[in-house]
Design a protein around this motif. Structure first.
Motif, mmCIF file in Angstrom:
data_model
loop_
_atom_site.group_PDB
_atom_site.id
_atom_site.type_symbol
_atom_site.label_atom_id
_atom_site.label_comp_id
_atom_site.label_asym_id
_atom_site.label_seq_id
_atom_site.Cartn_x
_atom_site.Cartn_y
_atom_site.Cartn_z
ATOM 1 N N UNK A 96 43.170 98.714 40.578
ATOM 2 C CA UNK A 96 42.762 98.541 39.195
ATOM 3 C C UNK A 96 43.861 98.815 38.189
ATOM 4 N N UNK A 97 43.629 98.337 36.962
ATOM 5 C CA UNK A 97 44.529 98.583 35.832
ATOM 6 C C UNK A 97 43.678 98.740 34.585
ATOM 7 N N UNK A 98 44.065 99.678 33.726
ATOM 8 C CA UNK A 98 43.300 99.961 32.506
ATOM 9 C C UNK A 98 44.145 99.641 31.289
ATOM 10 N N UNK A 99 43.542 98.946 30.311
ATOM 11 C CA UNK A 99 44.224 98.562 29.075
ATOM 12 C C UNK A 99 43.361 98.935 27.879
ATOM 13 N N UNK A 100 43.949 99.653 26.921
ATOM 14 C CA UNK A 100 43.200 99.958 25.695
ATOM 15 C C UNK A 100 44.071 99.706 24.467
ATOM 16 N N UNK A 101 44.752 98.551 24.467
ATOM 17 C CA UNK A 101 45.567 98.184 23.315
ATOM 18 C C UNK A 101 44.669 97.857 22.125
ATOM 19 N N UNK A 102 45.266 97.860 20.949
ATOM 20 C CA UNK A 102 44.500 97.541 19.735
ATOM 21 C C UNK A 102 43.886 96.150 19.822
ATOM 22 N N UNK A 103 44.614 95.197 20.432
ATOM 23 C CA UNK A 103 44.100 93.828 20.561
ATOM 24 C C UNK A 103 42.779 93.810 21.318
ATOM 25 N N UNK A 136 40.709 96.476 21.994
ATOM 26 C CA UNK A 136 39.660 97.288 21.360
ATOM 27 C C UNK A 136 39.073 96.598 20.140
ATOM 28 N N UNK A 137 39.917 95.932 19.347
ATOM 29 C CA UNK A 137 39.396 95.226 18.172
ATOM 30 C C UNK A 137 38.493 94.072 18.593
ATOM 31 N N UNK A 138 38.904 93.303 19.597
ATOM 32 C CA UNK A 138 38.071 92.191 20.083
ATOM 33 C C UNK A 138 36.702 92.694 20.509
ATOM 34 N N UNK A 139 36.665 93.803 21.252
ATOM 35 C CA UNK A 139 35.412 94.308 21.793
ATOM 36 C C UNK A 139 34.543 94.978 20.728
ATOM 37 N N UNK A 140 35.139 95.304 19.584
ATOM 38 C CA UNK A 140 34.353 95.884 18.499
ATOM 39 C C UNK A 140 33.671 94.827 17.635
ATOM 40 N N UNK A 141 34.071 93.559 17.795
ATOM 41 C CA UNK A 141 33.578 92.498 16.910
ATOM 42 C C UNK A 141 32.280 91.878 17.421
ATOM 43 N N UNK A 142 31.488 91.366 16.505
ATOM 44 C CA UNK A 142 30.161 90.851 16.839
ATOM 45 C C UNK A 142 30.189 89.661 17.784
ATOM 46 N N UNK A 147 42.728 86.508 24.507
ATOM 47 C CA UNK A 147 42.159 86.995 23.242
ATOM 48 C C UNK A 147 42.948 86.428 22.065
ATOM 49 N N UNK A 148 44.278 86.443 22.183
ATOM 50 C CA UNK A 148 45.109 85.884 21.114
ATOM 51 C C UNK A 148 44.829 84.399 20.920
ATOM 52 N N UNK A 149 44.644 83.689 22.021
ATOM 53 C CA UNK A 149 44.333 82.258 21.945
ATOM 54 C C UNK A 149 42.992 82.041 21.247
ATOM 55 N N UNK A 150 41.989 82.803 21.654
ATOM 56 C CA UNK A 150 40.672 82.667 21.023
ATOM 57 C C UNK A 150 40.745 82.971 19.535
ATOM 58 N N UNK A 151 41.516 83.999 19.178
ATOM 59 C CA UNK A 151 41.638 84.340 17.764
ATOM 60 C C UNK A 151 42.250 83.180 16.980
ATOM 61 N N UNK A 152 43.319 82.587 17.517
ATOM 62 C CA UNK A 152 43.962 81.478 16.831
ATOM 63 C C UNK A 152 43.069 80.268 16.711
#
Length: 682
Positions: free
Chosen positions: A261-268, A270-276, A379-384
């Motif tokens: 396993x690998x764990x990631x908690x970058x701002x990118x 966390x912000x995505x997962x906080x959004x509706x 996530x970056x692609x979806x945001x764009x």
């Protein structure tokens, strides 16, 4: 492969590739390829022939070297276009590339070789920048491409990578002489140039212009507003929760086969997962083939806030995992054809936990880490795409055709056989020197990821660095006498690799004194480090092993002294006897969970030993009346085999106990003492 007069062409190609690959805005790890065309000498005829150098299959642009290039005869590659049987049989063309190789041909040609060879330009780049893929996956991508680039960049509709895509792009190039490149629908970009510098400049122009377009025309908050209660937990609470969830998630993700396993908690993340809107966007999955192959059809997404009770969260994750496996089986059954490869596994590769972060899984730590990097790209692609349009990735059918492509299956079949301890995560206490260092090195050499723990943080980190990068080993400061420090140690293993499978209780020290000189403090210290320390480590490790549900191994480095009575050694030998009996007690208790507990009884490991170097050697030498420098030889002379015991011999025993051949053995102590009759087990 090539001669001196053409060596500049591949050298410049490698330089260009490494520059492009060094910037994550340009392409993801292992994604994309570059090429150059030029003359080369045919060693048979002595004549110049047209060659194509192109990044080979499986390589990475940022770390590319010349041996990573495939080298093909361009005239023969062009001749393939004349015999190409059509899109229904295009997979056959990959095998035909072998007949176009120049000499031994270097690296294996990738599926994109036709695109590089057929496009009429001396230099070609194919990249996967987030900005380019955002346009490529937008619902109105063709119109956005026109608005963004005018006629300088042309839209090419989605087509699975292969020979036909190369034919299509070559035709676009001929029909649009003003164009510097294309946006490949659902996929990425391709650029070209007359020189290597021009090609690189054109690639960067497409990427940067797309970035600017998205920034200037994108709407704010494309993922919607922050959902109340889904904000990220504070760092310490977040990592505490991640450490609690990681073993459970790793066990679920390893239902079909063991995963790291690998764990990631970058701002990118966390912000995505906080959004509706993150649940419906995540359900659409990724699009670019390189992204999709590493992240699977879609991630598994927890639908609870981070403040939900741990028991409720764990129960919900189990329910979601069952549903994910059922949906993945549906996906396979719905799209599989008679010739499709068998289903490789129905577990998720990416698990998203709002407020906590992202957990990714793979056959190695690197594979798991790269899957996480790819999902950040997604996530970056979806945001764009959502900022200027609507995210519209390729459909399930096309995803299945890529994931279960016969060519992809053939690539997997060429992978080397896994090492005996592949996917296993080892934790070695006292790993900064001597026996622990040797064990850490041996387990890593056999395929394990290793957490090297030591109260000397510098020593732990030094040993981890000797073993390799953080995809293989990490060094952690740990005092095994401190329950809180042990909890932090085990959590560090879970955050780094997803959990723990193999724990070696090796931390120790020794105080050699006669009974009347042994103080209460000596006794307490000796027992705190070895008897209590082993207990604390075993207890915390058992929590993880049980949560994972994958079985596991506890190995105690005890001693010949646990069964042999020697003089002036009461505190050390009693503590070792306590460790030896812990092996028996825990074997009896943990066997129901598939956890095996065994011990190793070494004797007189002098060379490289931190214990002996710290004064124990001088004390024991004095007891036996020999020079300290002769202590190893003294120990060897009293054995049946007459051999000195080295740290590597103890490491060998740990490997034998944990590599799988002794799968039905628990509660055993293996002597590694070159034969001390008085210490024979009865």
């Amino acid at each position: 492969m090539t001669t001196d007069h053409d060596s500049a062409t591949p050298a410049r190609l490698v330089d260009r590739s490494r520059r492009l690959g060094a910037d994550p805005r340009n392409t993801n790890y292992g994604g994309g390829n570059t090429s150059a065309k030029g003359p080369g000498r045919d060693p048979v005829t002595g004549q110049d022939v047209p060659l194509l150098w192109v990044k080979g299959s499986g390589g990475d642009l940022g770390t590319l070297t010349e041996p990573g290039l495939a080298v093909l005869r361009l005239d023969r590659l062009h001749a393939l276009a004349q015999t190409y049987p059509g899109v229904e049989r295009e997979d056959e063309m990959v095998a035909a590339f072998d007949y176009c190789l120049h000499g031994r041909g270097g690296a294996a040609p990738s599926i994109d070789t036709a695109m590089h060879g057929l496009v009429d330009a001396p230099h070609v780049d194919h990249l996967h920048p987030d900005s380019g893929i955002a346009l490529a996956t937008a619902a109105d991508g063709p119109e956005l491409t026109r608005r963004c680039f005018g006629d300088r960049v042309v839209w090419v509709p989605w087509r699975r990578p292969g020979f036909q895509l190369g034919v299509d792009i070559a035709a676009v190039r001929r029909a649009n002489p003003q164009a510097i490149g294309v946006i490949l629908g659902g996929h990425g970009i391709t650029a070209w140039g007359d020189t290597s510098d021009e090609c690189e400049a054109n690639s960067l122009e497409i990427i940067r212009v797309a970035e600017k377009f998205l920034a200037e025309h994108g709407r704010p908050e494309p993922f919607g507003p922050v959902r109340d209660g889904y904000q990220p937990l504070p760092v310490e609470q977040r990592h505490q929760r991640a450490g609690e969830l990681a073993p459970l998630l790793r066990g679920l993700a390893s239902t079909d086969k063991p995963q790291v396993g690998h764990y990631t908690d970058t701002d990118t993340v966390l912000d995505f997962l906080a959004r509706e809107r993150h649940p419906q966007l995540a359900a659409l999955g990724t699009s670019c083939p390189d992204h999709f192959l590493r992240t699977k059809v879609r991630p598994m997404v927890l639908d609870l806030p981070p403040t939900a009770p741990l028991e409720q969260t764990a129960a919900r994750l189990r329910e979601l995992h069952t549903a994910y496996r059922a949906d993945y089986t549906r996906y396979y059954d719905e799209h599989a054809e008679p010739g499709s490869p068998t289903m490789r596994g129905a577990d998720p590769a990416v698990v998203l936990v709002p407020g906590v972060g992202m957990f990714t899984f793979g056959a190695t730590k690197q594979t798991a880490r790269v899957a996480g990097e790819y999902y950040v790209n997604a996530i970056n692609v979806m945001r764009g795409a959502e900022a200027v349009s609507r995210y519209a990735p390729i459909d399930e059918r096309e995803k299945f055709r890529i994931e279960y492509w016969a060519l992809e299956e053939a690539k997997l079949a060429r992978l080397p056989k896994p090492k005996p301890l592949a996917t296993r995560i080892a934790l070695v206490t006292g790993g900064g020197s001597g026996i622990g260092r040797a064990i850490a090195h041996r387990l890593a050499a056999e395929g394990a990821c290793v957490v090297v723990a030591d109260r000397d943080a510098d020593a732990a980190q030094r040993v981890a660095a000797e073993i390799g990068g953080t995809d293989v080993a990490i060094g952690v400061h740990a005092d095994v006498t401190d329950a809180a420090a042990v909890r932090d140690l085990v959590r560090s293993a879970c955050l780094a690799f997803g959990g723990v499978d193999l724990v070696v209780n090796n931390a120790g020290l020794s105080i050699s004194k006669p009974l009347l000189d042994t103080t209460e403090a000596d006794w307490d210290l000796q027992h705190d480090v070895m008897a209590k320390g082993s207990f604390l480590v075993a207890k915390e490790a058992a929590r993880v092993l049980i949560a994972q549900g994958m079985g596991g191994d506890l190995v105690y480095i005890a001693s010949k002294n646990s069964v042999f009575a020697g003089p002036n050694n009461v505190a050390y030998s009693a503590a070792k006897a306590a460790q030896a009996h812990q092996v028996r007690l825990l074997a009896a208790e943990l066997g129901a969970h598939g956890i095996r507990v065994n011990g190793v009884n070494p004797d007189g490991v002098v060379r490289g030993s931190g214990i002996f170097a710290g004064g124990w050697g001088a004390q024991r030498a004095a007891v036996y009346g020999v020079a300290e420098s002769e202590l190893g030889a003294y120990y060897a002379k009293r054995t049946l085999l007459g051999r000195e015991v080295l740290p590597e011999h103890v490491a060998n025993a740990v490997f034998v106990l944990t590599a799988g051949e002794l799968s039905h053995t628990t509660g055993l102590h293996i002597p590694v003492d070159a034969g001390v009759a008085a210490a024979f087990l009865r």
